[in-house]
Design an enzyme around this catalytic site. Sequence first.
Site, short mmCIF file in Angstrom:
data_model
loop_
_atom_site.label_atom_id
_atom_site.label_comp_id
_atom_site.label_asym_id
_atom_site.label_seq_id
_atom_site.Cartn_x
_atom_site.Cartn_y
_atom_site.Cartn_z
N HIS A 39 0.81 -1.22 0.00
CA HIS A 39 0.00 0.00 0.00
C HIS A 39 0.85 1.28 0.00
O HIS A 39 1.88 1.37 0.65
CB HIS A 39 -0.92 0.00 1.21
CG HIS A 39 -0.16 0.05 2.51
ND1 HIS A 39 0.17 1.22 3.10
CD2 HIS A 39 0.36 -0.94 3.27
CE1 HIS A 39 0.85 0.97 4.21
NE2 HIS A 39 0.99 -0.34 4.32
N ASP A 40 0.38 2.24 -0.77
CA ASP A 40 0.91 3.61 -0.75
C ASP A 40 2.36 3.74 -1.23
O ASP A 40 3.03 4.72 -0.90
CB ASP A 40 0.76 4.23 0.66
CG ASP A 40 -0.69 4.15 1.12
OD1 ASP A 40 -1.56 4.61 0.37
OD2 ASP A 40 -0.94 3.58 2.20
#
Length: 221
Positions: free
Chosen positions: A141-142
């Site tokens: 994620h991210d």
Amino acid sequence: VPPVAIIGAGGHARETLDIFEAVNEGTPTWQVLGWLVESAFAGAGTLVNGHPILGDLGWLAGRTDGLQLVCAVGDPGVRRRLVLRAQSYGGRFCSVVHPRASVGRWVRLGEGVVVAAGAVVTNGVVLGDHVHVNVGCTVSHDVTCAAYSTLSPGVHVAGRVQVGEGAFLGIGASLIPDVVVGAWSVVGAGAVITRDVPPNSTVVGVPARVVRERSPGWQEG
Ligand SMILES: CC(C)(COP(=O)(O)OP(=O)(O)OC[C@H]1O[C@@H](n2cnc3c(N)ncnc32)[C@H](O)[C@@H]1OP(=O)(O)O)[C@@H](O)C(=O)NCCC(=O)NCCS
């Protein structure tokens, strides 16, 4: 279906052809015309995996038929040089994702991105232009991967990592959350990145340490 040409005709380019062919097995999506190479590679008409070498990038001049390109050269600096040349002839780039890769709904892909089989790209990830994610990578994620950055097979990137422009992550490297990998740096095979990597440097080992520093712009040499 739109025509596509692959820049490069080496091993990584043939693997990229495999991705187009896997996509086409499901739904005919692309018409692969062949390969564009630097003139020293092989003459026009030479068959590679059943597809002809079309010529060098000059072959693109004046084409207006919606041709799409991917640059399937592994080295990020060489890839950038060839992309800029193709663009100078008006070349346009598409992205290609293997049907057996998993790319989440909240992932943004630039142009010229290649995602290979078995890669898993989860949530809130940005893959910039001409980023390559090779077989079996995980990108959490991210994460942001800037243009031309390259994840070799089996690289594992934890949450919120920032991979700089043109950074090359060697096979099997692992990156812990929040680290920043500087632009045009090289991460050795199997390295574990536990702290930020300065731009233009080579790091190796577990935990990774800097073994080489280069001058800015080295990738163009
Ligand atoms: C890191 C790397 C780029 C270094 O290449 P290089 O600049 O030619 O450097 P050298 O081979 O001279 O190695 C320099 C030192 O680092 C060590 N080293 C090199 N790669 C290493 C690695 N992955 N892990 C640990 N040590 C490594 C060498 O043993 C050498 O140590 P020494 O000085 O004590 O003898 C290269 O070894 C590497 O790991 N490349 C990744 C390739 C890859 O994954 N490609 C993907 C293909 S799909």
